[in-house]
Design an enzyme around this catalytic site. Structure first.
Site, PDB file in Angstrom:
ATOM      1  N   ARG A   1      39.170  46.011  31.049  1.00  0.00           N
ATOM      2  CA  ARG A   1      38.343  45.292  32.002  1.00  0.00           C
ATOM      3  C   ARG A   1      37.934  46.171  33.188  1.00  0.00           C
ATOM      4  NH1 ARG A   1      41.656  42.919  35.871  1.00  0.00           N
ATOM      5  NH2 ARG A   1      43.786  43.672  35.652  1.00  0.00           N
ATOM      6  N   THR A   2      36.882  45.719  33.861  1.00  0.00           N
ATOM      7  CA  THR A   2      36.344  46.484  34.989  1.00  0.00           C
ATOM      8  C   THR A   2      37.279  46.379  36.186  1.00  0.00           C
ATOM      9  OG1 THR A   2      34.171  45.823  34.265  1.00  0.00           O
ATOM     10  CG2 THR A   2      34.322  46.787  36.439  1.00  0.00           C
ATOM     11  N   LEU A   3      37.740  47.502  36.676  1.00  0.00           N
ATOM     12  CA  LEU A   3      38.607  47.494  37.844  1.00  0.00           C
ATOM     13  C   LEU A   3      37.879  47.951  39.096  1.00  0.00           C
ATOM     14  CD1 LEU A   3      41.836  48.974  36.307  1.00  0.00           C
ATOM     15  CD2 LEU A   3      41.463  46.641  37.048  1.00  0.00           C
TER      16      LEU A   3
END
Lengths: 242, 273
Positions: A19-21
């Protein structure tokens, strides 16, 4: 790699890589306003990679279907992903071939749903979107943030534009701005952003959408003024200070 | 207390006993009381005859407005004024202290104070405290060498500028300055621009609000315009004034003079032991 216990779920380090952090290549603010014939939107053409100005010819505004114009700031790869989702949406709409086409209100609603659902899965599309358009004489200008906050207003801005451009727009925007006045007002905002936003570049495009369609201008630069006497000689009478 | 600790008698100096307890409390989730911040918009600009400073008047304590009409433009010298943003106690104390130092210096030298003197005194103090004194200041004044405007940051760095803004509303105010400032403004244009910038801060920033204070300094003359503009008047006043509940009947009135109850001892050695 041993399995993490189930209770850790989405927040375990294994799931992190999915996922995008944080954003990597980002665009800075987009400013837009409603004028007499439609919507005017301005965005510069810079794509920053952290603190480096990596890409200087990024088009951050694209037309969607016949009636809408989308501008985005934040992660550019997420913007491209959103464009491909919207492509699919418009394609399906065209395939119906029923004489109806999705207007800006519908596209805005779709984008809100997409952004909010991604945020609920802790995997956001790290962009702030500005959606403007005209359909059947009705002007529409809305914004969606990366967590799904959406609203509609006479003038919107993303990122730093919220702090630097919105105060100017709140003072000086009025109904039925002419095209020239609208462009002058947008340029005023973009100039302040150029002076005071570190990730701004002096190469911008202004896009206009009216009932007739979308026109995106050629890239151009703004004139800046640095000739204050205090800038050329700041320590006059105060030798030794800075 | 762990078992291995030996009770050492306090030797004087700072006692760090409570630091561990404070750490433990914050780890458990208890929040330490916050400082009263001014959450501000302060601005300054140089016009053709001198300097104009402006400030809003809201002081906040977290989410609450604790003072609706506080004064953020502090006196430093007859020809120098300083706006302060950040922790209210810090801005007050540091400007008071430097103001006193400037007066002593004036007595010593017999001359009018210069803005760079105030600047250097402030920045030395703030740098010394490595940013813990959270005062962000806009210092302006007119001395023999001309008009000067400086910004001072909490860590001690300074800038010399033709127009400056500080505080949480600084971006809103700066957007007004960047689009409308030019050199050689007249007095009225300058005051109007400062008021516009503070209003931009008041209406677009949540940490700033209430009224606009303006201070104009020129050679040999100053005008402190407290509450120069009140853009947030109280518009709703209830028609019902304060009505107390129905009258309480007086049944009996009895007055007992205290002299009867208290014995007064006239004695010369009443104060001894």
């Amino acid at each position: 790699m041993d399995q993490k216990p189930f209770s850790q779920g989405l927040l375990s380090s294994e799931a992190d890589s999915q996922r995008t952090l944080y954003p990597y290549v980002t665009g800075t603010s987009v400013v837009a306003l409603k004028y007499k014939d439609g919507i005017l939107m301005a965005a510069d053409m810079g794509g920053s990679y952290g603190s480096t100005l990596r890409y200087k010819s990024v088009e951050r505004m694209k037309s969607i279907g016949k009636h809408s114009l989308l501008g985005a700031s934040g992660e550019l790869s997420d913007f491209q992903e959103i464009l491909s989702y919207l492509d699919e949406l418009i394609l399906y709409d065209n395939m119906w071939d029923d004489g109806n086409s999705l207007g800006p209100k519908e596209v805005h609603s779709y984008l809100t749903r997409v952004m909010y659902n991604r945020r609920n899965k802790f995997n956001p599309l790290w962009s702030s979107l500005v959606l403007g358009g005209v359909k059947n004489g009705e002007k529409y200008l809305g914004m969606v943030s990366m967590i799904g906050v959406h609203f509609e207003d006479n003038h919107v801005a993303t990122g730093f534009g919220n702090h630097l451009a919105r105060p100017i727009l709140r003072e000086e925007w009025h109904e039925n701005l002419s095209f020239e006045d609208g462009v002058k007002l947008l340029e005023k905002c973009m100039r302040v952003l150029l002076y005071r936003d570190r990730s701004a570049v002096n190469k911008l495009q202004i896009a206009k959408i009216t009932e007739e369609g979308v026109t995106v201008s050629q890239p151009y630069s703004l004139k800046t003024f640095w000739g204050f006497s205090a800038f050329s000689n700041p320590t006059v009478g105060a030798e030794g200070s800075w | 207390m762990s078992k291995g600790m030996v009770d050492v008698p306090p030797k004087g100096g700072f006692s760090f006993d409570l630091c561990r307890r404070n750490d433990m409390l914050t780890q458990k989730g208890a929040k330490a009381p916050s400082y009263r911040k001014t959450g501000t918009t302060i601005v300054g600009l140089i016009f053709q005859d001198g300097v104009i400073l402006g400030a809003d008047t809201r002081a906040t304590e977290g989410p609450i407005v604790c003072d609706k009409n506080c004064e953020k433009i502090h006196y430093m010298a007859p020809n120098i004024y300083c706006c302060g943003a950040g922790t209210a106690a810090d801005t007050e104390a540091v400007t008071d202290m430097v103001s006193s130092q400037l007066q002593l210096h004036r007595y010593h030298t017999g001359r009018e104070s210069r803005v760079v003197t105030a600047l250097t005194l402030l920045k030395r103090h703030l740098f010394n405290y490595q940013g813990y004194v959270q005062a962000a200041l806009v210092l302006g004044g007119v001395d023999v060498t001309g008009p000067h405007l400086h910004t001072i940051y909490p860590h001690g760095s300074t800038d010399t500028l033709p127009f400056a803004t500080m505080g949480s509303g600084s971006l809103a105010a700066m957007s007004v300055f960047e689009s409308k400032y030019k050199e050689g403004l007249t007095k009225d244009e300058g005051i109007k621009l400062v008021t516009e910038a503070i209003c931009a801060g008041i209406f677009n920033d949540l940490g700033s609000g209430s009224n606009v204070d303006v201070c104009l300094i020129t050679k040999g003359h100053k005008e402190y315009l407290r509450n120069h503009m009140l853009p947030n008047p109280r518009t709703y006043v209830s028609e019902k004034s304060y009505a107390f509940p129905k009258k309480i009947e007086v049944l009996l009135t009895k007055i007992t003079p205290l002299k009867e109850k208290v014995e007064i001892i006239e004695s010369s050695d009443a104060m001894e032991e």
